[in-house]
Design a protein around this motif. Structure first.
Motif, PDB file in Angstrom:
ATOM      1  N   GLU A 461       0.647  -1.221  -0.001  1.00 42.05           N
ATOM      2  CA  GLU A 461      -0.082   0.019  -0.038  1.00 42.05           C
ATOM      3  C   GLU A 461       0.985   1.282  -0.025  1.00 42.05           C
ATOM      4  N   LEU A 462       1.933   1.324   0.894  1.00 41.66           N
ATOM      5  CA  LEU A 462       2.896   2.466   0.890  1.00 41.66           C
ATOM      6  C   LEU A 462       3.566   2.631  -0.489  1.00 41.66           C
ATOM      7  N   ALA A 463       3.833   1.544  -1.146  1.00 38.72           N
ATOM      8  CA  ALA A 463       4.805   1.356  -2.377  1.00 38.72           C
ATOM      9  C   ALA A 463       3.781   2.044  -3.544  1.00 38.72           C
ATOM     10  N   TYR A 464       2.541   1.756  -3.493  1.00 35.51           N
ATOM     11  CA  TYR A 464       1.425   2.146  -4.261  1.00 35.51           C
ATOM     12  C   TYR A 464       1.600   3.898  -4.448  1.00 35.51           C
ATOM     13  N   ASP A 465       1.736   4.359  -3.299  1.00 38.36           N
ATOM     14  CA  ASP A 465       1.593   5.716  -3.047  1.00 38.36           C
ATOM     15  C   ASP A 465       3.003   6.260  -3.589  1.00 38.36           C
ATOM     16  N   VAL A 466       4.291   5.687  -3.242  1.00 41.90           N
ATOM     17  CA  VAL A 466       5.403   6.177  -3.442  1.00 41.90           C
ATOM     18  C   VAL A 466       5.567   6.307  -5.132  1.00 41.90           C
ATOM     19  N   VAL A 467       5.210   5.250  -5.558  1.00 41.54           N
ATOM     20  CA  VAL A 467       5.603   5.001  -7.010  1.00 41.54           C
ATOM     21  C   VAL A 467       4.651   6.233  -7.971  1.00 41.54           C
ATOM     22  N   ARG A 468       3.710   6.904  -7.353  1.00 37.96           N
ATOM     23  CA  ARG A 468       3.120   8.067  -7.820  1.00 37.96           C
ATOM     24  C   ARG A 468       3.788   8.935  -8.105  1.00 37.96           C
ATOM     25  N   ASP A 469       4.784   9.239  -7.204  1.00 35.17           N
ATOM     26  CA  ASP A 469       5.756  10.508  -7.282  1.00 35.17           C
ATOM     27  C   ASP A 469       6.545  10.252  -8.657  1.00 35.17           C
ATOM     28  N   VAL A 470       6.648  11.551  -9.324  1.00 35.83           N
ATOM     29  CA  VAL A 470       7.048  11.356 -10.605  1.00 35.83           C
ATOM     30  C   VAL A 470       8.685  10.755 -10.872  1.00 35.83           C
ATOM     31  N   ASN A 471       9.440  11.252  -9.774  1.00 37.92           N
ATOM     32  CA  ASN A 471      10.740  10.796  -9.585  1.00 37.92           C
ATOM     33  C   ASN A 471      11.128   9.177  -9.404  1.00 37.92           C
ATOM     34  N   TYR A 472      10.316   8.840  -8.471  1.00 38.12           N
ATOM     35  CA  TYR A 472      10.081   7.248  -8.307  1.00 38.12           C
ATOM     36  C   TYR A 472       9.655   6.686  -9.492  1.00 38.12           C
ATOM     37  N   PHE A 473       8.357   7.186 -10.286  1.00 38.04           N
ATOM     38  CA  PHE A 473       7.843   6.557 -11.105  1.00 38.04           C
ATOM     39  C   PHE A 473       8.857   6.444 -12.538  1.00 38.04           C
ATOM     40  N   GLY A 474       9.394   7.784 -12.678  1.00 36.26           N
ATOM     41  CA  GLY A 474      10.786   7.650 -13.731  1.00 36.26           C
ATOM     42  C   GLY A 474      11.582   6.631 -13.322  1.00 36.26           C
ATOM     43  N   THR A 475      12.145   6.635 -12.231  1.00 39.51           N
ATOM     44  CA  THR A 475      13.324   5.762 -11.961  1.00 39.51           C
ATOM     45  C   THR A 475      12.912   4.367 -12.146  1.00 39.51           C
ATOM     46  N   MET A 476      11.598   3.934 -11.873  1.00 40.81           N
ATOM     47  CA  MET A 476      10.928   2.505 -11.952  1.00 40.81           C
ATOM     48  C   MET A 476      10.883   2.346 -13.655  1.00 40.81           C
ATOM     49  N   MET A 477      10.624   3.339 -14.252  1.00 43.44           N
ATOM     50  CA  MET A 477      10.776   3.107 -15.586  1.00 43.44           C
ATOM     51  C   MET A 477      12.126   2.744 -16.188  1.00 43.44           C
ATOM     52  N   VAL A 478      13.326   3.354 -15.840  1.00 39.28           N
ATOM     53  CA  VAL A 478      14.444   2.867 -16.143  1.00 39.28           C
ATOM     54  C   VAL A 478      14.759   1.548 -15.511  1.00 39.28           C
ATOM     55  N   ALA A 479      14.501   1.187 -14.387  1.00 35.57           N
ATOM     56  CA  ALA A 479      14.937  -0.094 -13.812  1.00 35.57           C
ATOM     57  C   ALA A 479      14.184  -1.164 -14.461  1.00 35.57           C
ATOM     58  N   SER A 480      12.863  -0.846 -14.866  1.00 38.95           N
ATOM     59  CA  SER A 480      12.056  -1.822 -15.837  1.00 38.95           C
ATOM     60  C   SER A 480      12.381  -1.965 -17.349  1.00 38.95           C
ATOM     61  N   GLY A 481      13.202  -1.070 -17.447  1.00 38.87           N
ATOM     62  CA  GLY A 481      13.534  -1.005 -19.209  1.00 38.87           C
ATOM     63  C   GLY A 481      12.638  -0.235 -19.886  1.00 38.87           C
ATOM     64  N   TYR A 482      11.782   0.363 -19.371  1.00 38.23           N
ATOM     65  CA  TYR A 482      10.743   1.310 -20.428  1.00 38.23           C
ATOM     66  C   TYR A 482      11.357   2.540 -20.926  1.00 38.23           C
ATOM     67  N   ALA A 483      12.637   3.007 -19.893  1.00 37.89           N
ATOM     68  CA  ALA A 483      13.295   3.990 -20.572  1.00 37.89           C
ATOM     69  C   ALA A 483      14.870   3.927 -20.231  1.00 37.89           C
ATOM     70  N   ASP A 484      15.683   4.400 -20.970  1.00 42.04           N
ATOM     71  CA  ASP A 484      17.244   4.031 -20.894  1.00 42.04           C
ATOM     72  C   ASP A 484      17.760   4.945 -19.730  1.00 42.04           C
ATOM     73  N   GLY A 485      17.220   6.189 -19.325  1.00 44.34           N
ATOM     74  CA  GLY A 485      17.721   6.907 -18.361  1.00 44.34           C
ATOM     75  C   GLY A 485      16.768   7.881 -18.154  1.00 44.34           C
ATOM     76  N   MET A 486      17.232   8.784 -17.061  1.00 45.69           N
ATOM     77  CA  MET A 486      16.179   9.839 -16.523  1.00 45.69           C
ATOM     78  C   MET A 486      17.013  11.021 -16.235  1.00 45.69           C
ATOM     79  N   VAL A 487      16.323  12.236 -16.489  1.00 41.47           N
ATOM     80  CA  VAL A 487      16.818  13.409 -16.145  1.00 41.47           C
ATOM     81  C   VAL A 487      15.688  14.307 -15.271  1.00 41.47           C
ATOM     82  N   SER A 488      16.115  14.606 -14.131  1.00 38.41           N
ATOM     83  CA  SER A 488      15.126  15.499 -13.376  1.00 38.41           C
ATOM     84  C   SER A 488      15.777  16.513 -12.544  1.00 38.41           C
ATOM     85  N   GLY A 489      15.069  17.518 -11.758  1.00 36.87           N
ATOM     86  CA  GLY A 489      15.959  18.292 -10.923  1.00 36.87           C
ATOM     87  C   GLY A 489      15.512  19.775 -11.207  1.00 36.87           C
ATOM     88  N   SER A 490      15.082  20.061 -12.338  1.00 39.14           N
ATOM     89  CA  SER A 490      14.749  21.649 -12.667  1.00 39.14           C
ATOM     90  C   SER A 490      14.105  22.352 -11.770  1.00 39.14           C
TER      91      SER A 490
END
Length: 690
Positions: A461-490
């Motif tokens: 349940e907590l993880a379900y809330d955490v991965v809604r955060d855009v940085n966690y979701f983007g990182t999971m995309m990278v870890a899962s192979g849906y993206a090759d890398g991530m850029v954030s922080g602006s």
């Protein structure tokens, strides 16, 4: 003698400026000191195209010296029968530019218009340009217009261009057809002894901006956001009918021209734009008639951001004047669009061979940045940008997609992203838009994150809330192979950007700590500084890991690593715990990478200055010529990179994360669009290396 290329247009409005831009970009990747020269300029010696190119590619010659003669001077000399003196003056001015330059791109004179008198001048003007090219010792690239041509007609025009110049004694290096319609793009090969490339029609390049139209109309700007004048005008619609009829004729990129007292049309068009049914370029009010203030208030509350212009002329003369406005490469968006279509259709490797410019041993900031774009395009990756509604991210996305740097996913509410892009006049092309809150991947990501963090008591349940955060979701995309890398922080902190990477992606097995480097772009070389952003006080083992990671990063970006382990002591000149830490880290680096040139402890001056190195560490393979500088702690590194950046006018690119299994990079919250583009290109290159 500088290598030079002469770009000449065969006819008016062929887009030779965009071709010249692509060639200057190509040469700037290879050598420093590229200059632009125009034999003839109008006015008092200024030229908008030269000014635009020199702003993007600062060269050794100021704009005031980058031309031969003015049109007035040329006309006077020709009228007096002094044509050879005219040639002599231009050649003399060119030689002065050539002496200061490594390479020169010459942009030929502008042909007359399409009147009968203008057509009579075409052969004479072509001969004039061919003569100058010969006097300069330049190879020639003619640009032929494909506008409105059939495939057969285009092939004939290309052959005619080549033979006309060759018969005049010019050395033709290649022929380029510009603004080629789809019907002619697959036509017969023109049968030339030199390379030929066709660049297709790209409406944005032929479209003037709202600001250019405003200048031509001498219009007053009533309202609009700062970027409203940079919107491209793709069509003109005169508002004289009833609201439904005008709405039916509005198209994306249209500039609505209507009397200022037509409040119904102004409000209806603005509402259509705000609703997303059409994306307008702006509004022009004729007859010098501003709208009622109550109408302006309603339009402003719609928050369209569109420019509203007022001109004194009537609708007929306004549309006639607007239709005569020619687009210039005056905005960064237009420049990036031109470069994107040039690079997508011209074999730049083959063109480099034709131009035969030897690559310089020096690396300027512009060369390094252009090389990043080039390498990323050569091995295109897909990256995720979590901050999908941020203006700088959206503007960078448009450029990155047009230049073919990477495929992109933007995170956020797709409707909100689309609305923001429409407000900014940004084209998101084929960018993928994903809302983490509603994505079908969310359940899987939550389960995976809960499994990864089960040792930290993270429930599903907590993880379900955490991965809604855009940085966690983007990182999971990278870890899962849906993206090759991530850029954030602006708009997110460094911690918010990289914490998910530490938790999910983690470091490579042989590295105990993730770290960062800055690429410091000095006037004639690129240095690597690490770690200036992540680790406050690394121990000896961590410092060794930072050094090894920094050397690997340097090599990945074409910088030969010679590592300086910095301290307040050089060799055995000093003692203390801080010096011993650096000495121990240096020993670990040598043990793990015996092939890597490394020196430490060493002071900064001994690492970078050959004269100091000769006195303090004679015979060292690193002292005086270090390329990778490893600082003993974050306090020293962060302050040093900022001091060099400000006092030496260096460009600092980074921080670039290293040591992670997959690339995730952090932006400064003050990052410019250019910073974002560079960081995305770096991340794409890192992804390719992985």
């Amino acid at each position: 003698m500088a290598r030079s290329v002469y770009v000449v247009g065969l006819g008016p409005s062929v887009g030779k400026g965009a071709v010249a831009l692509g060639i200057v970009e190509l040469l700037s990747r290879q050598v420093a000191g590229v200059s632009v020269f125009r034999p003839l300029v109008s006015g008092a010696g200024s030229d908008p195209l030269v000014t635009s190119l020199q702003e993007r590619y600062p060269g050794p010659v100021p704009a005031a010296d980058s031309f031969g003669v003015t049109m007035a001077e040329a006309s006077a000399l020709i009228a007096d029968g002094k044509r050879e003196e005219l040639i002599g003056r231009i050649v003399e001015r060119y030689r002065a530019v050539e002496r200061l330059s490594t390479a020169v791109v010459i942009i030929g004179s502008d042909f007359s218009d399409n009147t009968d008198e203008g057509r009579d001048e075409l052969p004479r003007e072509l001969a004039f340009n061919a003569r100058l090219a010969t006097e300069f010792g330049s190879v020639v690239i003619p640009v032929v217009s494909g506008e409105g041509r059939s495939a057969e007609s285009l092939a004939g025009a290309v052959r005619s261009a080549y033979h006309s110049l060759a018969d005049l004694g010019a050395t033709v290096a290649a022929v380029i057809a510009n603004r080629v319609p789809p019907a002619a793009s697959g036509g017969p090969a023109p049968g030339l002894p030199v390379p030929f490339w066709a660049i297709p029609e790209f409406p944005v390049l032929a479209a003037p901006t709202v600001g250019e139209v405003a200048d031509a109309l001498d219009a007053t700007v009533l309202s609009g956001t700062p970027g409203a004048l940079d919107r491209d005008v793709l069509d003109y619609v005169v508002g004289a009918a009833h609201v439904p009829t005008v709405l039916a004729h509005l198209t994306d990129g249209a500039l609505l021209i209507t009397p200022g007292d037509r409040a119904d049309l102004l409000v209806a068009a603005s509402a259509a734009h705000a609703a997303g049914t059409v994306t307008l370029a702006g509004l022009v009010l004729t007859l010098g008639e501003p709208p009622d203030p109550r109408v302006v208030e309603v339009i402003e509350r719609l928050n369209t951001g569109l420019a509203m212009l007022v001109t004194k002329s009537d609708s007929f003369h306004t549309i006639a004047a607007s239709d005569r406005v020619e687009a210039r490469l005056g905005t960064p968006r237009k420049v990036e669009a031109a470069l994107g279509v040039f690079e997508a259709n011209v074999d730049t490797a083959a063109l480099s061979t034709v131009l035969d410019v030897a690559r310089s041993s020096k690396v300027t900031p512009l060369m390094f940045e252009n090389n990043l774009i080039d390498r990323a395009r050569a091995d295109r990756r897909h990256l995720v940008l979590p901050e999908g509604t941020e203006e700088r991210i959206l503007r960078a996305t448009e450029t990155l997609l047009r230049r073919g740097v990477a495929g992109l996913t933007l995170l956020g509410d797709p409707d909100e992203i689309t609305r923001r892009a429409r407000e900014l006049g940004v084209d998101l092309g084929d960018a993928r838009l994903i809302d983490p809150a509603t994505s079908p991947w969310r359940d899987d990501f939550a389960a995976r994150y809960a499994e990864i963090r089960k040792g930290r008591a993270v429930t599903l349940e907590l993880a379900y809330d955490v991965v809604r955060d855009v940085n966690y979701f983007g990182t999971m995309m990278v870890a899962s192979g849906y993206a090759d890398g991530m850029v954030s922080g602006s708009v997110h902190t460094t911690a918010a950007t990289i914490r998910p990477a530490f938790e999910i992606i983690k470091t490579v097995p042989e590295v105990s700590v993730a770290s960062s480097v800055f690429f410091m772009l000095l006037a004639d070389r690129v240095l690597v500084y690490g770690d200036c952003a992540v680790n406050p006080d690394p121990d000896a083992a961590q410092l060794a890991d930072i050094a090894l990671s920094s050397a690997t990063t340097a090599a990945a970006f074409g910088i030969e690593p010679r590592v300086a382990m910095l301290s307040y002591s050089t060799g055995k000149s000093g003692a203390g715990a801080d010096v011993e830490k650096v000495a121990a880290a240096t020993a670990l680096v040598r043990e793990r990478r015996p092939d890597l040139p490394v020196e430490g402890p060493i002071q900064y001056d001994a690492a970078i200055d050959p004269a100091v190195a000769a006195a303090k560490l004679p015979g060292s393979t690193v002292a005086g010529q270090a390329t990778v500088f490893v600082f003993p702690d974050l306090n020293t590194g962060n302050n040093t990179y900022k001091a060099v950046q400000r006092s030496a006018n260096a460009v600092a690119v980074g921080p670039v994360m290293q040591g992670l299994r997959r690339p995730v990079n952090d932006l400064s919250r003050g990052a410019t669009v250019k910073d974002i583009i560079n960081t995305v290109a770096i991340t794409a290159i890192q992804a390719g290396a992985k």
